[in-house]
Write a protein that holds these residues in place. Sequence first.
Motif, PDB file in Angstrom:
ATOM      1  N   THR A  28      15.761   2.759  -1.168  1.00  0.00           N
ATOM      2  CA  THR A  28      15.016   2.510   0.066  1.00  0.00           C
ATOM      3  C   THR A  28      14.124   3.693   0.411  1.00  0.00           C
ATOM      4  O   THR A  28      12.958   3.524   0.791  1.00  0.00           O
ATOM      5  CB  THR A  28      15.988   2.230   1.224  1.00  0.00           C
ATOM      6  OG1 THR A  28      16.808   1.121   0.878  1.00  0.00           O
ATOM      7  CG2 THR A  28      15.245   1.929   2.511  1.00  0.00           C
ATOM      8  N   MET A  29      14.634   4.894   0.240  1.00  0.00           N
ATOM      9  CA  MET A  29      13.845   6.096   0.512  1.00  0.00           C
ATOM     10  C   MET A  29      12.606   6.140  -0.385  1.00  0.00           C
ATOM     11  O   MET A  29      11.493   6.365   0.094  1.00  0.00           O
ATOM     12  CB  MET A  29      14.693   7.344   0.275  1.00  0.00           C
ATOM     13  CG  MET A  29      13.914   8.644   0.398  1.00  0.00           C
ATOM     14  SD  MET A  29      14.784  10.081  -0.243  1.00  0.00           S
ATOM     15  CE  MET A  29      14.791   9.727  -1.998  1.00  0.00           C
ATOM     16  N   TRP A  30      12.784   5.902  -1.693  1.00  0.00           N
ATOM     17  CA  TRP A  30      11.649   5.976  -2.613  1.00  0.00           C
ATOM     18  C   TRP A  30      10.646   4.860  -2.359  1.00  0.00           C
ATOM     19  O   TRP A  30       9.433   5.078  -2.445  1.00  0.00           O
ATOM     20  CB  TRP A  30      12.120   5.964  -4.062  1.00  0.00           C
ATOM     21  CG  TRP A  30      12.635   7.309  -4.447  1.00  0.00           C
ATOM     22  CD1 TRP A  30      13.923   7.646  -4.704  1.00  0.00           C
ATOM     23  CD2 TRP A  30      11.868   8.516  -4.571  1.00  0.00           C
ATOM     24  NE1 TRP A  30      14.009   8.985  -4.988  1.00  0.00           N
ATOM     25  CE2 TRP A  30      12.763   9.549  -4.921  1.00  0.00           C
ATOM     26  CE3 TRP A  30      10.521   8.826  -4.419  1.00  0.00           C
ATOM     27  CZ2 TRP A  30      12.344  10.856  -5.127  1.00  0.00           C
ATOM     28  CZ3 TRP A  30      10.107  10.138  -4.625  1.00  0.00           C
ATOM     29  CH2 TRP A  30      11.007  11.127  -4.976  1.00  0.00           C
ATOM     30  N   PHE A  31      11.108   3.632  -2.039  1.00  0.00           N
ATOM     31  CA  PHE A  31      10.175   2.556  -1.708  1.00  0.00           C
ATOM     32  C   PHE A  31       9.350   2.915  -0.483  1.00  0.00           C
ATOM     33  O   PHE A  31       8.151   2.674  -0.436  1.00  0.00           O
ATOM     34  CB  PHE A  31      10.911   1.231  -1.476  1.00  0.00           C
ATOM     35  CG  PHE A  31      11.426   0.600  -2.741  1.00  0.00           C
ATOM     36  CD1 PHE A  31      10.626   0.481  -3.865  1.00  0.00           C
ATOM     37  CD2 PHE A  31      12.717   0.122  -2.799  1.00  0.00           C
ATOM     38  CE1 PHE A  31      11.097  -0.089  -5.029  1.00  0.00           C
ATOM     39  CE2 PHE A  31      13.204  -0.455  -3.955  1.00  0.00           C
ATOM     40  CZ  PHE A  31      12.396  -0.572  -5.068  1.00  0.00           C
ATOM     41  N   ILE A  33       8.666   6.008   0.599  1.00  0.00           N
ATOM     42  CA  ILE A  33       7.751   7.095   0.236  1.00  0.00           C
ATOM     43  C   ILE A  33       6.537   6.545  -0.505  1.00  0.00           C
ATOM     44  O   ILE A  33       5.392   6.920  -0.213  1.00  0.00           O
ATOM     45  CB  ILE A  33       8.482   8.157  -0.607  1.00  0.00           C
ATOM     46  CG1 ILE A  33       9.437   8.954   0.284  1.00  0.00           C
ATOM     47  CG2 ILE A  33       7.495   9.093  -1.308  1.00  0.00           C
ATOM     48  CD1 ILE A  33      10.348   9.902  -0.477  1.00  0.00           C
ATOM     49  N   PHE A  34       6.740   5.653  -1.469  1.00  0.00           N
ATOM     50  CA  PHE A  34       5.615   5.087  -2.220  1.00  0.00           C
ATOM     51  C   PHE A  34       4.743   4.193  -1.345  1.00  0.00           C
ATOM     52  O   PHE A  34       3.522   4.157  -1.493  1.00  0.00           O
ATOM     53  CB  PHE A  34       6.103   4.330  -3.449  1.00  0.00           C
ATOM     54  CG  PHE A  34       6.610   5.236  -4.537  1.00  0.00           C
ATOM     55  CD1 PHE A  34       5.898   6.358  -4.931  1.00  0.00           C
ATOM     56  CD2 PHE A  34       7.819   4.980  -5.155  1.00  0.00           C
ATOM     57  CE1 PHE A  34       6.363   7.200  -5.927  1.00  0.00           C
ATOM     58  CE2 PHE A  34       8.298   5.812  -6.154  1.00  0.00           C
ATOM     59  CZ  PHE A  34       7.564   6.921  -6.542  1.00  0.00           C
ATOM     60  N   TYR A  35       5.359   3.468  -0.402  1.00  0.00           N
ATOM     61  CA  TYR A  35       4.578   2.646   0.524  1.00  0.00           C
ATOM     62  C   TYR A  35       3.679   3.529   1.393  1.00  0.00           C
ATOM     63  O   TYR A  35       2.495   3.249   1.562  1.00  0.00           O
ATOM     64  CB  TYR A  35       5.521   1.815   1.400  1.00  0.00           C
ATOM     65  CG  TYR A  35       4.812   1.106   2.524  1.00  0.00           C
ATOM     66  CD1 TYR A  35       4.047  -0.022   2.274  1.00  0.00           C
ATOM     67  CD2 TYR A  35       4.900   1.575   3.834  1.00  0.00           C
ATOM     68  CE1 TYR A  35       3.388  -0.669   3.292  1.00  0.00           C
ATOM     69  CE2 TYR A  35       4.241   0.934   4.862  1.00  0.00           C
ATOM     70  CZ  TYR A  35       3.488  -0.188   4.584  1.00  0.00           C
ATOM     71  OH  TYR A  35       2.826  -0.822   5.598  1.00  0.00           O
ATOM     72  N   ARG A  36       4.247   4.600   1.944  1.00  0.00           N
ATOM     73  CA  ARG A  36       3.434   5.497   2.781  1.00  0.00           C
ATOM     74  C   ARG A  36       2.376   6.209   1.957  1.00  0.00           C
ATOM     75  O   ARG A  36       1.271   6.466   2.436  1.00  0.00           O
ATOM     76  CB  ARG A  36       4.322   6.539   3.483  1.00  0.00           C
ATOM     77  CG  ARG A  36       5.258   5.977   4.529  1.00  0.00           C
ATOM     78  CD  ARG A  36       4.628   5.028   5.509  1.00  0.00           C
ATOM     79  NE  ARG A  36       3.426   5.538   6.136  1.00  0.00           N
ATOM     80  CZ  ARG A  36       2.598   4.812   6.881  1.00  0.00           C
ATOM     81  NH1 ARG A  36       2.841   3.547   7.091  1.00  0.00           N
ATOM     82  NH2 ARG A  36       1.540   5.355   7.410  1.00  0.00           N
ATOM     83  N   ALA A  37       2.675   6.539   0.708  1.00  0.00           N
ATOM     84  CA  ALA A  37       1.678   7.174  -0.155  1.00  0.00           C
ATOM     85  C   ALA A  37       0.522   6.206  -0.422  1.00  0.00           C
ATOM     86  O   ALA A  37      -0.643   6.616  -0.448  1.00  0.00           O
ATOM     87  CB  ALA A  37       2.318   7.606  -1.469  1.00  0.00           C
ATOM     88  N   ARG A  38       0.826   4.926  -0.590  1.00  0.00           N
ATOM     89  CA  ARG A  38      -0.231   3.939  -0.805  1.00  0.00           C
ATOM     90  C   ARG A  38      -1.091   3.791   0.453  1.00  0.00           C
ATOM     91  O   ARG A  38      -2.310   3.675   0.376  1.00  0.00           O
ATOM     92  CB  ARG A  38       0.379   2.586  -1.182  1.00  0.00           C
ATOM     93  CG  ARG A  38      -0.692   1.557  -1.553  1.00  0.00           C
ATOM     94  CD  ARG A  38      -0.085   0.232  -1.851  1.00  0.00           C
ATOM     95  NE  ARG A  38       0.416  -0.328  -0.596  1.00  0.00           N
ATOM     96  CZ  ARG A  38       1.061  -1.461  -0.512  1.00  0.00           C
ATOM     97  NH1 ARG A  38       1.335  -2.152  -1.583  1.00  0.00           N
ATOM     98  NH2 ARG A  38       1.467  -1.909   0.649  1.00  0.00           N
TER      99      ARG A  38
END
Length: 68
Positions: A28-31, A33-38
């Motif tokens: 959940t943390m990595w999803f 992080i990648f969502y916010r990076a996108r």
Amino acid sequence: MAGHSAPGFHPHLPGFKHQFLAKALGATMWFFIFYRAREDGPKLLGLRHPWEGHGHGHGHHEEGEEHH
């Protein structure tokens, strides 16, 4: 002394529930992080200005449209 282990800290292994919860929270943390990076990555890298918006068309009006 048969069966006596060496002195020191010997933690037990985590159970299945704790392993599953750790993997779920980590994923959940990595999803997130990648969502916010996108969403915010171009702004953070200086490729887009923060005031340009997200490209959803908000605030753009066509000619002849009345404003109330």
